[in-house]
Enzyme design. Sequence first.
Site, PDB file in Angstrom:
ATOM      1  CG  LEU A 216      87.276  73.398   8.960  1.00  0.00           C
ATOM      2  CD1 LEU A 216      87.614  72.013   8.423  1.00  0.00           C
ATOM      3  CD2 LEU A 216      86.221  74.067   8.108  1.00  0.00           C
TER       4      LEU A 216
ATOM      5  CD  GLU B 234      61.235  57.607  28.803  1.00  0.00           C
ATOM      6  OE1 GLU B 234      61.037  56.675  28.012  1.00  0.00           O
ATOM      7  OE2 GLU B 234      62.336  58.208  28.886  1.00  0.00           O
TER       8      GLU B 234
ATOM      9  CG  HIS C 221      66.938  57.419  29.327  1.00  0.00           C
ATOM     10  ND1 HIS C 221      66.698  56.162  28.819  1.00  0.00           N
ATOM     11  CD2 HIS C 221      68.285  57.617  29.198  1.00  0.00           C
ATOM     12  CE1 HIS C 221      67.825  55.616  28.396  1.00  0.00           C
ATOM     13  NE2 HIS C 221      68.798  56.479  28.627  1.00  0.00           N
TER      14      HIS C 221
END
Length: 376
Positions: free
Chosen positions: A212, A60, A58
Site C-alpha cells: 500500500l 499571492e 502563499h
Amino acid sequence: MSMARSFTSDDEVFMRRALALAARGQGYVEPNPVVGCVLVRNRCVVGEGYHRRFGQAHAEINALAHAGAEARGATAYVTLEPCCHHGKTPPCTDTLIAAGVRRIVVAMRDPFPEVRGRGFRVLRSAGIDVSSGLCEVDAKRLNGPYLKRQQTGMPWVILKWAQSLDGKIATRTGDSQWISGERSRAYAHRIRGRVDAVIVGVGTVRADDPMLTCRHGRPRRLATRVVIDPTLRIPMGAQLVRTAREIPTLIVSNRSTSQLQRARRYERAGVEVLGVRETKKGLDLGLLLKELGRRGMSNVMVEGGGKTLGSFFDAGLADELFVFVARRIIGGASAQSPLAGRGPARMRDLRPCVAVQHRQSGEDDLYYVVLTDSAA
C-alpha cells in the site's frame, strides 16, 4: 460580503490559469487549501504563483515576488479569498495592498473562520476593486477536501478500484492480479502518493499481502496505511506489520478487541490499534473519518476489497470515485463485485453523480466520478 459582477472572457482565461496553478499544490499543502494566483497588466501576465508547500509562502506572495515592480497597478486573479490573519505566514492582504495591486478577482470565499469575508473587507477598505464568483464552481470542486473538512471535520473519501467490463474485481477464486494495465496501476499509485491515508479491509491484506505504498513516481506525502480489521485477523508476518516502523500503519478494530492482549503484539511491532464503536452494520466508519480528520487528514483513498468499498458507499461517505475498466470479461456468479455492500432497495434511492469524466488509461478506460457537490 463580496459582490459578484460580470466578467470578461479575458478574466476567465486568467482565472483558469490560476486554477491550473493551484492544482499543482495537491498533496503538498494539505490540510491547507490549494491556491493559485496570476497577476496581469495590460492583458499580459506579469507574475504567477501557487501555494507550493504547507507552511510556506502563499500563492499571492509567490506571484508578487515573480512580478516585482510590475505588480503595481495590476489585476490579481486568485482562486481563494486572500488571508487577512497571521498564521504560519503573514496576511496576504497586507502584501497585496503594499504592492499596489489595483484590482483583485477571486473565485471563492474562504470559509475558514478567521477569514470568511474579512479578507475582502480589508482589501476594499484600502481602495482596491474586489470582485468574486468567477469560476466559483470549479474552485470549490478543486478544494472539495478543504471545504468538507471545514464543514464536517472529515477528510475527502476517494474510492478506487479496477474492474472488468462485466463489473468484476476478481475471479471466483479471488485472483485479481492484474485486471488493469500497467499505465492504470501507475496512475493509481500516483493517487496514493498525494493522499493522507490508504484504507483496505483485512480480507485484502490476507489475500494479497499488499504494501500500500506509492511505487511510481515521487510521492508528494507519505500515506498512513489503514486496515479495517474488527477482530484483529492480520497475520503478524504481513508486510504491513513488518514495515510498520518505517511507514505509519493503523489497524481499526472494534473497541473490545482493541483492548485484548493480541492488540499489544501489533503495537509492539509499531502498529497503532484504534478501537471504534461497532454497529449492526459494522464498524462506525463515520467515527473513523472524524478521527482521521482530527489528525489533520484531508484526503483518504479506499482501495478494497468489495466489502470495504461497499461499506463506505452504503454509508454515504464516498465523495469521489476512480474506476479503471479493463476491456476484459471475467464472468461467474461468485466472482467479486466492487461495491459488495447492501445497496439501495429502489432506483429512486440511487445517489446521483455530480460529474462524470472519461478518458483512456493505456488499454483501459478510466471513469472519474464526483459524488459530493462541494459547489452546492
